[in-house]
Design a protein around this motif. Structure first.
Motif, PDB file in Angstrom:
ATOM      1  N   SER A 176      -3.426  65.434 132.575  1.00 38.12           N
ATOM      2  CA  SER A 176      -3.169  66.725 131.341  1.00 38.12           C
ATOM      3  C   SER A 176      -2.758  66.181 130.153  1.00 38.12           C
ATOM      4  N   ASN A 177      -2.383  66.709 129.475  1.00 36.26           N
ATOM      5  CA  ASN A 177      -2.721  66.540 128.003  1.00 36.26           C
ATOM      6  C   ASN A 177      -2.077  67.340 126.743  1.00 36.26           C
ATOM      7  N   LEU A 178      -1.615  66.645 126.327  1.00 30.21           N
ATOM      8  CA  LEU A 178       0.211  67.591 124.682  1.00 30.21           C
ATOM      9  C   LEU A 178      -1.410  67.833 123.566  1.00 30.21           C
ATOM     10  N   MET A 179      -1.708  69.129 123.759  1.00 32.49           N
ATOM     11  CA  MET A 179      -2.278  70.423 123.287  1.00 32.49           C
ATOM     12  C   MET A 179      -1.098  71.042 121.591  1.00 32.49           C
ATOM     13  N   MET A 180      -2.031  70.930 120.669  1.00 31.37           N
ATOM     14  CA  MET A 180      -1.407  71.367 120.021  1.00 31.37           C
ATOM     15  C   MET A 180      -2.700  73.390 119.540  1.00 31.37           C
ATOM     16  N   SER A 181      -1.615  74.084 119.369  1.00 30.06           N
ATOM     17  CA  SER A 181      -1.644  75.397 118.475  1.00 30.06           C
ATOM     18  C   SER A 181      -1.996  75.756 116.896  1.00 30.06           C
ATOM     19  N   LEU A 182      -2.418  76.234 116.221  1.00 28.50           N
ATOM     20  CA  LEU A 182      -2.017  76.269 115.021  1.00 28.50           C
ATOM     21  C   LEU A 182      -1.681  77.434 114.969  1.00 28.50           C
ATOM     22  N   PHE A 183      -0.997  78.338 114.985  1.00 29.04           N
ATOM     23  CA  PHE A 183      -0.720  79.940 114.486  1.00 29.04           C
ATOM     24  C   PHE A 183      -1.730  80.310 113.014  1.00 29.04           C
ATOM     25  N   GLU A 184      -1.899  81.938 112.597  1.00 26.66           N
ATOM     26  CA  GLU A 184      -2.478  82.087 111.866  1.00 26.66           C
ATOM     27  C   GLU A 184      -1.152  81.976 110.451  1.00 26.66           C
ATOM     28  N   PRO A 185      -1.356  81.410 109.109  1.00 35.65           N
ATOM     29  CA  PRO A 185      -0.590  80.790 108.537  1.00 35.65           C
ATOM     30  C   PRO A 185       0.116  82.268 107.563  1.00 35.65           C
ATOM     31  N   GLY A 186       1.883  82.028 107.371  1.00 34.35           N
ATOM     32  CA  GLY A 186       2.568  83.617 107.615  1.00 34.35           C
ATOM     33  C   GLY A 186       3.768  83.379 107.725  1.00 34.35           C
TER      34      GLY A 186
END
Lengths: 439, 676
Positions: free
Chosen positions: A267-277
């Motif tokens: 398993s892994n550390l993941m990062m998801s980007l939200f839409e800026p705003g």
């Protein structure tokens, strides 16, 4: 991809286009590297021919550029600038970049064609397009050097107002935590692996801690594996607790860190980007308005962790979350009329529901200027009154007559009776006291 | 879509002239006879909607769709035109909902068929529409204010949807000319105004509607540029459901929407619980949700020509979740030409709002990534996972919707508070179990959990003090400590050494927070007074050998917040001072018990370090200097040091220093200052 014995760049680009779409779909950014000697081919199928016929394409033989996925087209010319400029080759290749909405670049060889100069050209490509994205993950004073992979793409919020592409900070600052159930499955721009890295004093990467079998015990990677790293701690706790960390990527730009399991073991550390705003996820509200629970009067998650402040309710309910009247299809109108009729037959038990439905119909009819409907429903209620069985409660007849009369008054459209905010209330009869209905 | 595209501002202009009261000549059966009813009843005659009712209903549906998908930043201004223009709402966000519009329309009522047609015209409404397009919206205002010198980047575009009954093509032309002319005039006005904006682009959508069965006197015309500012299109539509369909198509075009029909939705109602009854629902949403279908060409488009015009919708099948662990979400399956199926979308509900998510169904670019256990720090096995989990729960976020203000009156940003809290909570936070003693001790919890707070209550201080006494007690009883023996040979450190390590670590933790408040400081004072110090010889021995790794770490952490305390050379002096301190601390404790009142006019205690080190490095100290030192120390803690003495050089302070800098100050001011 099959290979052929003729230079035909268009076919090659079509092939790339198909393969990428089949494998990765249309949303994943892809870098396409075209290696060419700068010769464009001869006759039909040559790049000159392709470009000349570019404006006459239909749906069936669409030119592959711009690629139907986010892309960068890098053209590596095994020729130097002077050679290319002696013909129109360079112009044609530049057209390709233009056709790809300017996304890409042409590389040429400096000096004579030799291995060293070719290597140096590809070195430049690597520097431009394949440099890893290094960042520092921070949670207060706990920090870790990380590589974010794939490299987060710059994002343009609004070309008109905010034309400068936003890039994410190299300081990824955790601002707090949220339960997975609360954040649910949010929409994201992209997903990235967050890999802890070991840096030496000069800031160069010395390893990712990943060991190859042939490495000896004391290699840099071995040592890095044994030094406590915040990423591993964070990942472990996020996984166990079922939470995500909200991370600030820039001004008014956030993302989330979470544990993603590849298999039972990995398993892994993941990062998801939200839409800026300011408000990427409506059910969390404005990001800037999220604060620590200790500032709240009482713990919004409850003393036994049995509550949650999320999801936030929208200020105005959506039409489907309330009883909005739509009569565009006859069935909509018929259903509403039937509802009134059904309740009319169950008077006085259903007095409250009857009037509620009646008032809803009245309001809509007044707004739409559909006064004939009010008259029609009044007639219908009067008829119902005549059809009441002998066993009917005496109150039923009174209520039906009263309702019909009120609708007729409203149908005159005179302000006295046709007020939008006005509601028809049940007639108070000698019988109605006994017929209170719980709503 | 740009924020300030044509779709930011939509003006509806609906004709309210007498002829709009005419019937659309499309009957609606509303008296549907129910089965098992008395025979022989003739249903009531069907009724029909007026052209007005059809127009209003269809435009309300347009607005309903728009508001549902874009609750903000897409605005409607509704205008009704007869002998004048009636503007029913404004651009403000509060005015942007169906309820407001419906109430306003009810107040207007249907057109009066007996009004004088000569006095009535749609032109009044069109002129008002142009006027309203010049008015700035709160979003435009906000963006302009934010952009400052780039304010001209904020566009002013809009759309006018006019529903009327025109007499002829030339009548339509006249309406277009009028709009064109009005824009020209109003742009001139707007150029000289601060609160008006010039119209850069206006899209005029003229809808001519007429009763079913009549001949249309107006012909359709696709979008045409009448001027650089104005484009116009003409739609000739029969009233009734045809008009509604037209506006449904338009709202999709105007707001980049697409349609998805979800099939096989199981009936939820009880009466259908055991049947296989299911139904379909059509959803409108942003067309980006179909982007993969459109690109791949693998679409499953269901056409329906029932409504008279071809309508595109993509069909997806509802997949009832087997388990409920994904909460309020449903996966949607896309049937493919090949017969294979793929989960392509997800519907989820949050707080009564429905969202359609596009799921990636293609290959991931992150195939077979290395596991975190294989990377940096991956070999370490004693992370404080549970403790960090607890930390995360304490640092969860919650919305603060009402504005809060700081003491200085400025707006407090909750997210900044959250960051501040993380900063405080991590000042001393060892990541692994073998790096800490105190966090492995239940006895320390009451102190550790409150010391990180921004401010302490008297009760918190008391609890911290109790914790410290408890530790003293443990030490006296020689209770074992959970000291890690990892990496050490033999049995590990002796008991007294263990306590020394523990006290050092506790001191590190408390020291990291002494600047939070005066109460934090008191906790440190209590700790310093109570903690054991090794006897002289032990201390010397200790300094001879290499310090423990752990201690190094914790001491390093202290440096981050406070300058390292220089060790006093004279151990004896130190010992005496300690004792003095202890006495003081005890006095302090009694005074601070919750039952006793706060001492009046309490002054912050001055730190030990500030007393001038007397004869520090001159070897043995005389009894006199020991004594006076102790007295000085004790006295200095009871008052704040005179600023002049603190800044003095050789016990001489220069007076009126500020006069050099601030020439020309009034003497009275100086007098005041010196009295302080």
């Amino acid at each position: 991809m099959d290979d052929y014995d003729k230079t035909c760049l268009e076919s090659a680009l079509v092939g790339v286009c198909n393969i990428v779409q089949q494998e990765w779909g249309g949303a994943i950014p892809c870098q396409v590297v075209l290696v060419t000697d700068g010769c464009l081919g001869i006759g039909r199928g040559s790049l000159r021919h392709s470009l000349a016929t570019h404006s006459q394409r239909g749906e069936s033989n669409r030119f592959p550029l711009p690629f139907p996925f986010p892309s960068k087209l890098y053209i590596m010319c095994m020729a130097n600038l002077e050679e290319l400029q002696s013909t129109d080759s360079l112009d044609c290749l530049e057209r390709l970049i233009d056709l790809n909405n300017g996304e890409g670049q042409i590389f040429t060889i400096d000096g004579p064609l030799c291995l060293k100069n070719v290597q140096s050209m590809f070195g430049k490509l690597i520097d431009l397009a394949y440099t890893p994205f290094h960042a520092v993950l921070k949670c207060g004073h706990l920090t870790a050097d990380v590589q974010v992979f794939p490299r987060p793409e710059p994002f343009v919020v609004d070309e008109e107002i905010d034309p400068i592409p936003k890039v994410i900070n190299t300081d990824l600052e955790i601002v707090g935590f949220i339960d997975i159930a609360d954040i649910s499955s949010p929409p994201v721009l992209s997903r990235h692996l967050v890999l802890p890295i070991a840096l030496n004093k000069e800031g160069d990467e010395v390893g990712t801690g990943i060991t190859d079998d042939n490495e000896d015990e004391n290699s840099a990677n071995q040592i890095a594996g044994k030094i406590p790293n915040f990423c591993v701690l964070l990942h472990g706790s996020l996984k166990v607790e079922g939470m995500v960390a909200i991370v600030q990527l820039g001004p008014e730009w956030h993302g989330m860190l979470y544990s993603q399991a590849d298999s039972k073991k990995k398993s892994n550390l993941m990062m998801s980007l939200f839409e800026p705003g300011p408000e990427p996820l409506p059910w969390l509200g404005k990001m800037a308005q999220l604060g620590p629970i200790s500032d709240a009067k009482e713990n919004p998650y409850g003393e036994d962790d049995n509550k949650s402040p999320f999801p936030l309710q929208p200020k105005n309910k959506r039409s489907y979350a309330q009883n909005v009247t739509v009569w565009i299809k006859p069935s909509g109108l018929q259903t509403d009329v039937q509802k009134i009729l059904r309740n009319a037959r169950k008077l006085p038990e259903k007095t409250q529901t009857f009037y509620k439905e009646l008032n809803r119909l009245r309001k809509a009819a007044l707004a739409f200027g559909f006064l004939d409907l009010l008259k029609g429903v009044a007639d219908m209620l009067e008829r119902e009154c005549t059809l009441l069985p002998d066993t009917a409660h005496p109150d039923a007849a009174f209520q039906l007559t009263h309702a019909a009369q009120q609708l007729k008054l409203a149908s005159t459209g005179t302000s006295e009776y046709a007020g939008y905010e006005h509601n028809i209330t049940p007639l108070h009869t000698d019988f109605s006291g006994s017929s209170t209905e719980r709503m | 879509m740009k924020i300030f595209s044509e779709s930011h501002k939509t003006v509806f202009v609906v004709d309210h002239c007498p002829y709009m009261a005419e019937s659309c000549r499309q009957h609606v059966e509303f008296d549907m006879l129910v089965k098992n009813r008395t025979q022989g009843i003739i249903p009531l005659a069907p009724i029909s909607k007026s052209l007005w009712t059809c127009s209003v209903e269809s435009s309300m549906e347009y607005c309903r769709i728009m508001y549902d998908i874009f609750p903000f930043k897409k605005l409607v201004n509704f205008i009704v035109s007869d002998s004048g223009a009636h503007v029913l709402n404004s651009w403000t966000q509060e005015d942007q909902n169906l309820q407001e519009l419906m109430a306003a329309l009810a107040a207007v009522g249907p057109p009066n068929p007996r009004a004088d047609p000569e006095c009535c015209s749609i032109l009044h409404g069109l002129v008002a529409a142009v006027e309203t397009l010049c008015k700035i919206t709160e979003y435009q205002h906000e963006a302009r204010t934010l952009l400052m010198e780039n304010a001209e980047r904020v566009g002013n575009r809009g759309r006018i949807i006019c529903i009327t009954n025109a007499k002829s093509d030339s009548h339509v032309r006249m309406l277009e000319d009028c709009v064109q002319e009005t824009i020209h005039e109003h742009n001139k006005l707007a150029a000289n105004s601060d609160h008006l904006m010039q119209i850069q682009k206006c899209e005029l959508v003229l809808i001519h509607t007429y009763a079913v069965g009549e001949d249309s006197l107006v012909s359709d015309r696709p979008k045409k540029e009448l001027s650089p500012v104005l484009t116009s299109e003409v739609h000739s539509v029969r009233a009734g459901r045809h008009l509604a369909t037209k506006l449904n198509i338009l709202v999709q075009q105007h707001f980049d929407l697409a349609s998805t029909t979800i099939t096989n939705i199981p009936m939820k109602e009880e009466q259908h619980a055991n049947t296989s009854a299911n139904y379909d629902v059509e959803l409108l949403h942003h067309k980006d949700a179909h982007v993969d279908f459109l690109k791949s060409g693998d679409t499953h488009i269901g056409g329906s020509s029932r409504e008279g015009s071809f309508k595109e919708t993509i069909t997806l099948k509802w997949c009832t979740p087997r388990t409920n662990n994904i909460g309020r979400s449903v996966l949607l399956e896309q049937p493919r030409k090949s017969g294979s199926k793929v989960i392509s979308h997800m519907l989820s509900s949050h707080g009564g709002e429905i969202f359609l998510h596009v799921l990636s169904s293609s290959r991931s670019i992150l195939e077979d990534p290395p596991s975190i256990s294989e990377g940096c720090g991956g070999r370490v096995t004693d992370y404080r996972i549970t403790d960090f989990g607890e930390f995360m729960r304490e640092n969860r976020l919650t919305p603060f919707l009402d504005p809060r203000y700081k003491i200085d009156g400025s707006l407090e940003i909750p997210l900044e508070r959250a960051k501040d809290q993380l900063e405080k909570h991590t000042r001393y936070w060892p990541m692994i179990i073998s790096q800490t003693t105190i966090f492995n001790m239940q006895a320390v919890v009451p102190l550790a959990s409150v010391i990180v707070k921004e401010s302490l209550t008297e009760e918190d201080v008391l609890n911290c003090q109790k914790t410290i006494y408890n530790l003293v007690d443990m030490e006296r009883k020689n209770d074992p400590l959970p000291i890690s023996t990892v990496g050490t040979r033999g049995k590990g450190p002796k008991r007294d050494e263990q306590y020394r390590i523990m006290w050092n670590e506790l001191e590190t933790l408390v020291r990291a927070h002494i600047n939070n408040s005066e109460k934090h400081q008191r906790v440190l004072e209590c700790l310093m007074a109570c903690r054991s110090k090794p006897p002289e010889e032990e201390e010397r021995k200790k300094r001879g050998r290499k310090r423990e790794d752990k201690e190094d770490k914790s001491e390093k952490a202290v440096k981050d917040y406070e300058q390292e305390k220089s060790w006093q050379d004279s151990e004896r002096l130190k010992g005496i001072l300690e004792r003095g301190k202890e006495e003081l601390a005890e006095a302090e404790i009694i005074k601070d018990s919750p039952d006793s009142p706060e001492p009046p006019n309490k002054k912050p205690l001055v730190e030990m370090d500030e007393t001038p080190p007397i004869e520090k490095s001159k070897g043995p100290v005389s009894l006199l200097s020991l004594w006076s030192n102790r007295i000085n120390t004790a006295n200095s803690r009871k008052h704040q040091e005179f600023a002049g003495r603190l800044n003095s050089v050789n016990n001489r302070a220069e007076l009126y220093q500020h006069l050099k800098e601030e020439n020309g100050m009034e003497t009275t001011e100086n007098g005041k200052a010196s009295r302080q």
